[in-house]
Enzyme design. Structure first.
Site, PDB file in Angstrom:
ATOM      1  N   CYS A 179      -0.829   4.238   1.846  1.00  0.00           N
ATOM      2  CA  CYS A 179      -0.756   4.199   3.315  1.00  0.00           C
ATOM      3  C   CYS A 179       0.632   4.580   3.815  1.00  0.00           C
ATOM      4  CB  CYS A 179      -1.008   2.789   3.852  1.00  0.00           C
ATOM      5  SG  CYS A 179      -2.414   1.947   3.194  1.00  0.00           S
ATOM      6  N   ASP A 180       1.668   4.110   3.123  1.00  0.00           N
ATOM      7  CA  ASP A 180       2.995   4.124   3.732  1.00  0.00           C
ATOM      8  C   ASP A 180       3.979   5.135   3.158  1.00  0.00           C
ATOM      9  OD1 ASP A 180       2.000   2.156   5.281  1.00  0.00           O
ATOM     10  OD2 ASP A 180       2.831   0.512   4.112  1.00  0.00           O
ATOM     11  N   CYS A 210       0.821  -1.218   0.000  1.00  0.00           N
ATOM     12  CA  CYS A 210       0.000   0.000   0.000  1.00  0.00           C
ATOM     13  C   CYS A 210       0.856   1.269   0.000  1.00  0.00           C
ATOM     14  CB  CYS A 210      -0.954   0.002   1.190  1.00  0.00           C
ATOM     15  SG  CYS A 210      -2.091   1.392   1.148  1.00  0.00           S
TER      16      CYS A 210
END
Ligand code: NAP
Length: 495
Positions: A185-186, A182
């Site tokens: 997300c990261d 992801c």
């Protein structure tokens, strides 16, 4: 009923209209038992049973939500099981530019809009995960992670697909510690780092756009001599000075220092040589596998595990079971296609239900029995925004307190919040669960935690567990309700 009639006049073939008004279709006329397979599709028998719903949608991505919208507008309240990744894979992307009518829209925003639209017509979203679907008797038996068990006259499977992993040494060990699927997300935790993206499809290209503004360098490693991704995306990569593509390269091992990824082995399949390269992060974009594990025997899958549809319909090999999206589509895999299939699946489901004799009065009867069983009980989490709240509610507090660091643009965080709210209700005051928006508090609460208490996070979401004001653990895994409950209960003395 008026609404249903209007809907059918607009959308279904004349032949079906006759079917709707055929008096033989009424409950009690055993002539309507379908004999398409070994199952007995007698509605009269089915409605006498406990806990029966007309239609259940499993999965809440574009396929599931579009099906829910069409069903709701046909007067059928659909119960949508949100699943382990509520609102599906589009919540993991940034901008979507190929949704007709929306020039450029964030994936999570688009999905939220779809959810709101389906709910506005009466669909019900349940934050629970279906664990098994049994096609060997009818109505079909369904079980969920939270222990719900009920029967459905018809099912729309919209469970999608799950990102694949490489299955190389080190991948599991450093999952969430530098290895991830992801980028949205990261990305922010890889500021000024060197990272690789593995894969040559459109997802890999999208990851470049997401990661490039943060990282020092991003290399796309493609195992073939060419990429699979669309030409438009590939061309755009050229305008990112810190991005490059390397062909004939495979990641065969991931190394770390116990905390984070530090290096990878890269195998050059043309030169047949391996090189160890220093690296801070590995982003995987190597395709997906269909989510079919919940399905019982008796339904036809192809050799790759995708559901097989009948002709040009969205009906699976078992009458009454329909599907849409990536669970049955290894080829197009587009949100817009999944949504279209969701609409088709809803129309096919409606036809099936009326064919077995279902009508709005029966729907209302079943609904009365069912609605309360499906209430999704939650407790809103208190949001902390000031250092004083950090001191009073966490550092000076007695007992177990959990603090969830989230961000609104982090799909995994959004995915976990409803589960935390449900667990907060279940644990009531035994564990106090608070939340803090990392984007808003990184210069206040988070800075204080780092400077005064030496508590740091490297990923969102991060769930910090305190007991009597002392940090016990920092969890970075995205957990569902059951996992969260078990995890937090561990910190209680009376567990
Ligand atoms: P994909 O198209 O299936 O591509 C997967 C890539 O990973 C391929 O290049 C494949 O290589 C490679 N791969 C697979 N296993 C590997 C392994 N073990 N080691 C190294 N490489 C491996 O998957 P995707 O990129 O996730 O896209 C899925 C679908 O979603 C596609 O239809 C795509 O068009 C769509 N999508 C669209 C958008 C958009 O329109 N904005 C964005 C994302 C995705 P090989 O070619 O050698 O098999």
């Amino acid at each position: 009923m008026q609404q249903i009639t209007k809907f059918f006049l607009i959308t279904i073939p004349i032949s079906f209209l006759f079917a709707c008004y055929n008096p033989l279709l009424r409950v009690g006329k055993s002539e309507r038992k379908l004999s398409l397979n070994h199952l007995d599709y007698s509605l009269e028998r089915a409605v006498k049973q406990e806990n029966v719903v007309p239609v259940v949608i499993i999965g809440s991505g574009p396929a599931g939500l579009s099906a829910a919208l069409y069903l709701a507008r046909a007067g059928m309240k659909a119960f949508i099981f949100a699943g382990a990744m509520p609102l599906g894979q589009l919540t993991q992307t940034t901008y979507v530019e190929n949704w007709p009518g929306r020039e450029k829209v964030l994936g999570p925003e688009l999905m939220n809009d779809m959810k709101k639209q389906a709910q506005s017509f009466g669909s019900v979203m349940i934050h629970d995960v279906v664990t098994s679907v049994d096609f060997t008797s009818w109505p079909f038996n369904i079980k969920t992670e939270e222990g719900r068990e009920f029967k459905a006259l018809s099912i729309i499977l919209a469970t999608g697909a799950t990102p694949r992993r490489l299955n190389v040494p080190g991948e599991q060990e450093y999952w969430g510690k530098g290895v991830t699927t992801c980028a949205v997300c990261d990305a922010r935790f890889f500021k000024d780092k060197d990272i690789v993206i593995v894969g040559g499809g459109d997802s890999a290209v999208e990851m470049v756009f997401e990661l490039s503004p943060y990282v020092k360098s991003v290399k796309v490693l493609v195992r073939k001599g060419h990429m699979k991704a669309a030409a438009a995306g590939l061309k755009k990569i050229e305008s990112y000075p810190n991005a490059s593509i390397e062909y004939h390269k495979e990641v065969t091992r991931i190394y770390g220092d116990g905390e984070h990824v530090t290096a990878i082995d890269v195998y050059d399949n043309e030169k047949e040589s391996t090189q160890k390269v220093a690296m801070d992060g590995v982003f995987l974009a190597v395709g997906h596998d269909p989510n079919n594990k919940i399905l019982s025997e008796g339904i036809a899958l192809d050799k790759h595990g995708y559901l097989i549809m009948k002709d040009r319909t969205q009906e699976a090999s078992v009458p009454g079971v329909f599907a849409a999206g990536e669970i049955q589509d290894p080829y197009y895999r587009q949100a817009i296609v999944a949504a279209g299939e969701g609409a088709k699946a809803a129309l096919d489901t409606t036809s099936f239900l009326y064919e077995i004799g279902f009508n709005s009065e029966i729907g209302a009867e079943l609904d009365k029995n069912f609605f309360e069983h499906f209430s999704d009980v939650k407790k809103e989490l208190q949001e902390i925004t000031t250092t004083k709240e950090l001191e009073d509610l966490i550092m000076k507090a007695k007992g177990v307190v959990a603090l969830d660091f989230y961000s609104l643009d982090c799909p995994c965080c959004i995915q976990m919040l409803p589960h935390l709210e449900a667990v907060a209700h279940k644990l009531d005051d035994r564990v106090k669960i608070l939340k803090a928006n990392y984007t808003l508090v990184k210069k206040t609460i988070y800075r204080d935690l780092a400077l005064d208490y030496d508590i740091r996070i490297s990923k969102l979401p991060s769930l910090l567990v305190f007991k009597d004001g002392k940090i016990q653990d920092i969890n970075t895994k995205v957990m569902n309700k059951k996992q969260l409950y078990a995890y937090l209960a561990k910190f209680l003395d009376d567990k």
